[in-house]
Design a protein around this motif. Structure first.
Motif, PDB file in Angstrom:
ATOM      1  N   VAL A  37       1.098  -1.216  -0.182  1.00 54.46           N
ATOM      2  CA  VAL A  37       0.249  -0.411  -0.151  1.00 54.46           C
ATOM      3  C   VAL A  37       1.141   1.077  -0.036  1.00 54.46           C
ATOM      4  O   VAL A  37       2.388   1.477   0.294  1.00 54.46           O
ATOM      5  N   GLN A  38       0.166   1.906  -0.431  1.00 55.61           N
ATOM      6  CA  GLN A  38       0.979   3.511  -0.480  1.00 55.61           C
ATOM      7  C   GLN A  38      -0.244   4.836  -0.433  1.00 55.61           C
ATOM      8  O   GLN A  38      -1.454   4.570  -0.536  1.00 55.61           O
ATOM      9  N   GLN A  46      -1.759   3.344  -3.646  1.00 54.45           N
ATOM     10  CA  GLN A  46      -1.841   1.854  -4.227  1.00 54.45           C
ATOM     11  C   GLN A  46      -1.898   0.732  -3.297  1.00 54.45           C
ATOM     12  O   GLN A  46      -2.211   1.464  -2.397  1.00 54.45           O
ATOM     13  N   LEU A  47      -2.772   0.273  -3.584  1.00 58.49           N
ATOM     14  CA  LEU A  47      -2.877  -0.953  -2.993  1.00 58.49           C
ATOM     15  C   LEU A  47      -3.313  -1.939  -3.810  1.00 58.49           C
ATOM     16  O   LEU A  47      -4.189  -2.185  -4.972  1.00 58.49           O
ATOM     17  N   GLU A  48      -2.491  -2.414  -3.379  1.00 53.98           N
ATOM     18  CA  GLU A  48      -1.703  -4.275  -4.748  1.00 53.98           C
ATOM     19  C   GLU A  48      -1.326  -5.320  -3.996  1.00 53.98           C
ATOM     20  O   GLU A  48      -0.953  -5.169  -2.801  1.00 53.98           O
ATOM     21  N   ARG A  49      -2.005  -5.904  -3.930  1.00 58.26           N
ATOM     22  CA  ARG A  49      -2.137  -7.396  -3.924  1.00 58.26           C
ATOM     23  C   ARG A  49      -1.565  -8.700  -4.829  1.00 58.26           C
ATOM     24  O   ARG A  49      -2.503  -8.907  -6.217  1.00 58.26           O
ATOM     25  N   SER A  50      -1.015  -9.468  -4.805  1.00 51.96           N
ATOM     26  CA  SER A  50       0.102 -10.184  -6.084  1.00 51.96           C
ATOM     27  C   SER A  50       0.020 -11.968  -5.306  1.00 51.96           C
ATOM     28  O   SER A  50       1.039 -12.040  -3.933  1.00 51.96           O
ATOM     29  N   ALA A 122      -5.038  -4.916   4.742  1.00 49.62           N
ATOM     30  CA  ALA A 122      -4.742  -4.107   4.188  1.00 49.62           C
ATOM     31  C   ALA A 122      -4.480  -2.849   4.954  1.00 49.62           C
ATOM     32  O   ALA A 122      -4.642  -1.863   4.942  1.00 49.62           O
ATOM     33  N   ASP A 123      -5.674  -3.120   6.002  1.00 43.49           N
ATOM     34  CA  ASP A 123      -6.172  -1.908   6.759  1.00 43.49           C
ATOM     35  C   ASP A 123      -4.910  -1.146   7.331  1.00 43.49           C
ATOM     36  O   ASP A 123      -4.669  -0.344   8.390  1.00 43.49           O
ATOM     37  N   ALA A 124      -4.222  -2.807   7.976  1.00 45.30           N
ATOM     38  CA  ALA A 124      -3.210  -2.786   8.916  1.00 45.30           C
ATOM     39  C   ALA A 124      -2.114  -1.637   8.333  1.00 45.30           C
ATOM     40  O   ALA A 124      -1.297  -0.646   9.037  1.00 45.30           O
ATOM     41  N   LEU A 125      -1.990  -1.835   6.531  1.00 46.37           N
ATOM     42  CA  LEU A 125      -0.821  -1.851   6.182  1.00 46.37           C
ATOM     43  C   LEU A 125      -0.921  -0.064   5.849  1.00 46.37           C
ATOM     44  O   LEU A 125      -0.004   0.620   5.997  1.00 46.37           O
ATOM     45  N   LEU A 126      -2.011   0.373   5.941  1.00 42.91           N
ATOM     46  CA  LEU A 126      -2.291   1.523   5.344  1.00 42.91           C
ATOM     47  C   LEU A 126      -2.503   2.330   6.849  1.00 42.91           C
ATOM     48  O   LEU A 126      -2.294   3.328   6.853  1.00 42.91           O
ATOM     49  N   ALA A 127      -2.383   1.846   7.920  1.00 41.03           N
ATOM     50  CA  ALA A 127      -2.244   2.474   9.618  1.00 41.03           C
ATOM     51  C   ALA A 127      -1.053   2.637   9.055  1.00 41.03           C
ATOM     52  O   ALA A 127      -0.615   4.123   9.751  1.00 41.03           O
ATOM     53  N   GLY A 141       9.789  22.309   8.831  1.00 37.96           N
ATOM     54  CA  GLY A 141      10.193  23.046   7.032  1.00 37.96           C
ATOM     55  C   GLY A 141       9.606  21.555   5.870  1.00 37.96           C
ATOM     56  O   GLY A 141      10.160  21.378   4.918  1.00 37.96           O
ATOM     57  N   VAL A 142       9.243  20.240   6.711  1.00 34.65           N
ATOM     58  CA  VAL A 142       9.152  19.923   4.948  1.00 34.65           C
ATOM     59  C   VAL A 142       7.219  19.730   5.143  1.00 34.65           C
ATOM     60  O   VAL A 142       6.737  20.656   5.846  1.00 34.65           O
ATOM     61  N   THR A 143       7.665  20.407   4.015  1.00 38.08           N
ATOM     62  CA  THR A 143       6.656  21.046   3.121  1.00 38.08           C
ATOM     63  C   THR A 143       5.415  20.036   2.156  1.00 38.08           C
ATOM     64  O   THR A 143       4.873  20.971   1.828  1.00 38.08           O
ATOM     65  N   ASN A 144       5.905  18.610   1.753  1.00 37.67           N
ATOM     66  CA  ASN A 144       4.648  18.101   1.269  1.00 37.67           C
ATOM     67  C   ASN A 144       5.852  16.842   1.469  1.00 37.67           C
ATOM     68  O   ASN A 144       7.065  16.241   2.288  1.00 37.67           O
ATOM     69  N   SER A 145       5.182  15.567   0.581  1.00 36.63           N
ATOM     70  CA  SER A 145       5.574  14.530   1.155  1.00 36.63           C
ATOM     71  C   SER A 145       5.030  13.340  -1.061  1.00 36.63           C
ATOM     72  O   SER A 145       4.485  13.724  -1.363  1.00 36.63           O
ATOM     73  N   GLU A 146       5.944  12.490  -0.813  1.00 35.27           N
ATOM     74  CA  GLU A 146       6.065  11.081  -1.667  1.00 35.27           C
ATOM     75  C   GLU A 146       5.074  10.400  -1.171  1.00 35.27           C
ATOM     76  O   GLU A 146       4.675   9.558  -2.202  1.00 35.27           O
ATOM     77  N   GLY A 147       4.667  10.419  -0.359  1.00 28.41           N
ATOM     78  CA  GLY A 147       3.976   9.002   0.361  1.00 28.41           C
ATOM     79  C   GLY A 147       4.212   8.324   1.867  1.00 28.41           C
ATOM     80  O   GLY A 147       5.895   8.433   1.877  1.00 28.41           O
ATOM     81  N   GLY A 148       3.840   7.316   2.726  1.00 26.11           N
ATOM     82  CA  GLY A 148       4.221   6.271   2.905  1.00 26.11           C
ATOM     83  C   GLY A 148       3.915   5.634   2.729  1.00 26.11           C
ATOM     84  O   GLY A 148       2.639   5.219   1.913  1.00 26.11           O
ATOM     85  N   SER A 149       5.022   4.029   2.555  1.00 25.35           N
ATOM     86  CA  SER A 149       4.059   2.897   2.298  1.00 25.35           C
ATOM     87  C   SER A 149       4.567   2.075   3.576  1.00 25.35           C
ATOM     88  O   SER A 149       4.968   1.742   4.527  1.00 25.35           O
ATOM     89  N   ALA A 150       4.103   1.381   3.288  1.00 31.63           N
ATOM     90  CA  ALA A 150       4.358  -0.240   3.733  1.00 31.63           C
ATOM     91  C   ALA A 150       3.841  -1.919   3.112  1.00 31.63           C
ATOM     92  O   ALA A 150       2.886  -1.674   2.011  1.00 31.63           O
ATOM     93  N   GLY A 151       4.165  -2.860   3.362  1.00 30.38           N
ATOM     94  CA  GLY A 151       4.252  -3.661   2.759  1.00 30.38           C
ATOM     95  C   GLY A 151       4.584  -5.494   3.515  1.00 30.38           C
ATOM     96  O   GLY A 151       4.877  -5.049   4.673  1.00 30.38           O
ATOM     97  N   TRP A 152       3.839  -6.610   3.251  1.00 26.44           N
ATOM     98  CA  TRP A 152       4.100  -7.599   3.721  1.00 26.44           C
ATOM     99  C   TRP A 152       4.485  -8.415   1.850  1.00 26.44           C
ATOM    100  O   TRP A 152       3.146  -8.062   1.340  1.00 26.44           O
ATOM    101  N   SER A 153       5.227  -9.620   2.266  1.00 26.69           N
ATOM    102  CA  SER A 153       5.222 -10.251   1.055  1.00 26.69           C
ATOM    103  C   SER A 153       5.607 -12.303   2.213  1.00 26.69           C
ATOM    104  O   SER A 153       6.085 -11.992   3.192  1.00 26.69           O
ATOM    105  N   ARG A 154       4.996 -13.652   1.283  1.00 27.27           N
ATOM    106  CA  ARG A 154       5.157 -14.278   1.497  1.00 27.27           C
ATOM    107  C   ARG A 154       6.077 -14.891   0.689  1.00 27.27           C
ATOM    108  O   ARG A 154       5.036 -14.883  -0.236  1.00 27.27           O
ATOM    109  N   GLY A 155       7.128 -15.970   0.895  1.00 28.47           N
ATOM    110  CA  GLY A 155       7.566 -16.557  -0.709  1.00 28.47           C
ATOM    111  C   GLY A 155       8.070 -17.628   0.213  1.00 28.47           C
ATOM    112  O   GLY A 155       8.725 -18.281   0.790  1.00 28.47           O
TER     113      GLY A 155
END
Length: 445
Positions: A37-38, A46-50, A122-127, A141-155
């Protein structure tokens, strides 16, 4: 998937290869699932599962080898897959170094503790992403953001060979990151931070990650371009690990066998200061690159690649070891679509005795690097030239931000001139503490 065990799937694929005429074969089955997620300025970007399954088959006809891969692991397609691989092997040139190795029983994967059962939604990652971004935006001094991201994977990976080997293991990953912007217009500066671990319980607090991203972006405001000179350069840990990458690239068995490495004659010789050792350990519990066996089914082991400054070994897989008349070091890495090749596992430079502050305390004028740009490194000659950004060091303290500069040297000389701080953290898979190198060239104004 049909619920058929991976061992049975691979056994069926190897049997198909035998029936198609292969003398020997190995097969790799990879399952993966991920959720990413982003969040940017309060909105989901972004909210993508594969989920995917990939299978690879390597066949040998005498000294001829061919590889085929696909995303269909159903048994009904194995005969055609094997026949295609054998047909390819019949027309490729012979390779006297192509080899399928005998392999021991694999180490118990459970002992490495690589698979976290926690699977966030997804809710936990978005949080988590929101906490990181809001912490970054909360820095003055921070004026903008390109985002916060979180992810999980298992392989999971399962490997079987026609010589009787079978091994399988599963690994998981949890991550969080933030990218912050500071300043306005053409004077805007960007920086980031992230954390990634095998287990959620080990993951660094998202607020701390976001706050660092914001603070680092603000610190980079109003950079200058210093004059060209020779000086001491101090590498932040997030870029210091790139020096380890250049080192292991130069001791990769494939490069040594081709004679295309500036360290090709360095085995048994001093390449780092006598106080330094470089370690590689595929068996570290919860390690980012831990594994119970390599891409050829071989057991790895903890080893000093460089011990007390002396180069002790090459990184070898079966083919490069055979070329050099040596034995594999268990460093074969591979995917389903290509042959094995040597690669490190959990790699680190052992820390020194000084704090980062003490390491730079006697530098009257120097450079502290936090970002490297470009890949100006010649693996044959060891010539080194990278774009960089960071801060000046003045009288042992960080001073003004700098950008649009290049740092240059020769890697053999740089390696011998390194001094390590005591701040090693296992974070990236290839890890180094803060490093100082005296006598480098800064190309600036």
């Amino acid at each position: 998937m049909s619920g058929i065990p991976d061992a049975d799937i691979l056994a069926a694929l190897l049997e198909a290869a035998r029936r198609a005429g292969a003398d020997q074969a190995d097969a790799l089955l990879v399952h993966s699932a991920s959720l990413a997620v982003q969040r940017r300025l309060g909105a989901i970007e972004q909210l993508e599962r594969s989920e995917s399954t990939d299978v690879g088959l390597r066949v040998f006809l005498g000294n001829r080898m061919a590889i085929v891969s696909g995303t269909d692991a159903s048994l009904s397609g194995f005969a055609a897959l094997a026949e295609r691989a054998v047909a390819m092997a019949q027309v490729v040139p012979e390779d006297s170094y192509a080899t399928l190795l005998d392999a021991p029983e694999p180490i118990d994967a459970a002992s490495l503790d690589l698979a976290d059962e926690a699977e966030p939604d997804a809710d936990a990652l978005l949080a988590r992403a929101a906490l990181a971004e809001e912490a970054a935006l909360g820095v003055q001094g921070v004026t903008n953001s390109e985002g916060g991201s979180a992810g999980w994977s298992r392989g999971s990976r399962a490997l079987a060979t026609s010589r009787g080997f079978f091994g399988a293991y599963t690994r998981s990953s949890h991550s969080v990151s933030a990218t912050a912007l500071a300043g306005e217009g053409t004077g805007m500066q960007r920086d980031y931070d992230y954390a990634s671990t095998a287990f959620l319980s080990d993951l660094e607090d998202a607020v701390a990650v976001g706050r660092r991203a914001g603070e680092q972006a603000v610190a980079r405001l109003n950079p200058v371009r210093p004059k060209s000179t020779k000086l001491s350069v101090v590498y932040h840990p997030r870029v210091a690990n790139s020096l380890l990458g250049h080192l292991v690239g130069a001791i990769n068995g494939a490069s040594i066998a081709r004679g295309t490495s500036f360290l090709k004659d360095a085995l048994g010789k001093q390449i780092l200061p006598a106080s330094m050792s470089v370690m590689d350990d595929p068996l570290r519990p919860r390690g980012m690159r831990s594994r119970p066996f390599d891409g050829e089914g071989q057991r790895g082991q903890r080893r000093a690649l460089v011990e007390n400054g002396v180069l002790t070994t090459w990184l070898l897989d079966g083919r490069s070891a055979k070329q050099l008349g040596l034995t594999t070091t268990g460093h074969a890495a591979r995917g389903t679509g290509g042959p094995p090749g040597p690669a490190p596992t959990n790699l680190w430079l052992q820390p020194g005795a000084l704090s980062p502050e003490a390491l730079m305390a006697d530098i009257r004028e120097g450079l502290y690097i936090t970002e490297l740009i470009g890949m100006g490194v010649n693996g044959i000659t060891g010539d080194y030239s990278r774009g960089a950004a960071g801060f000046m060091i003045r009288d042992g303290k960080l001073a003004e931000a700098v950008s649009e500069i290049t740092i240059a040297g020769k890697l053999p000389e740089m390696f011998l001139a390194m001094t390590a701080a005591d701040d090693l953290v296992y974070k990236r898979g290839t890890d180094a503490p803060t490093l100082r190198i005296d006598g480098m060239t800064l190309a600036g104004a």
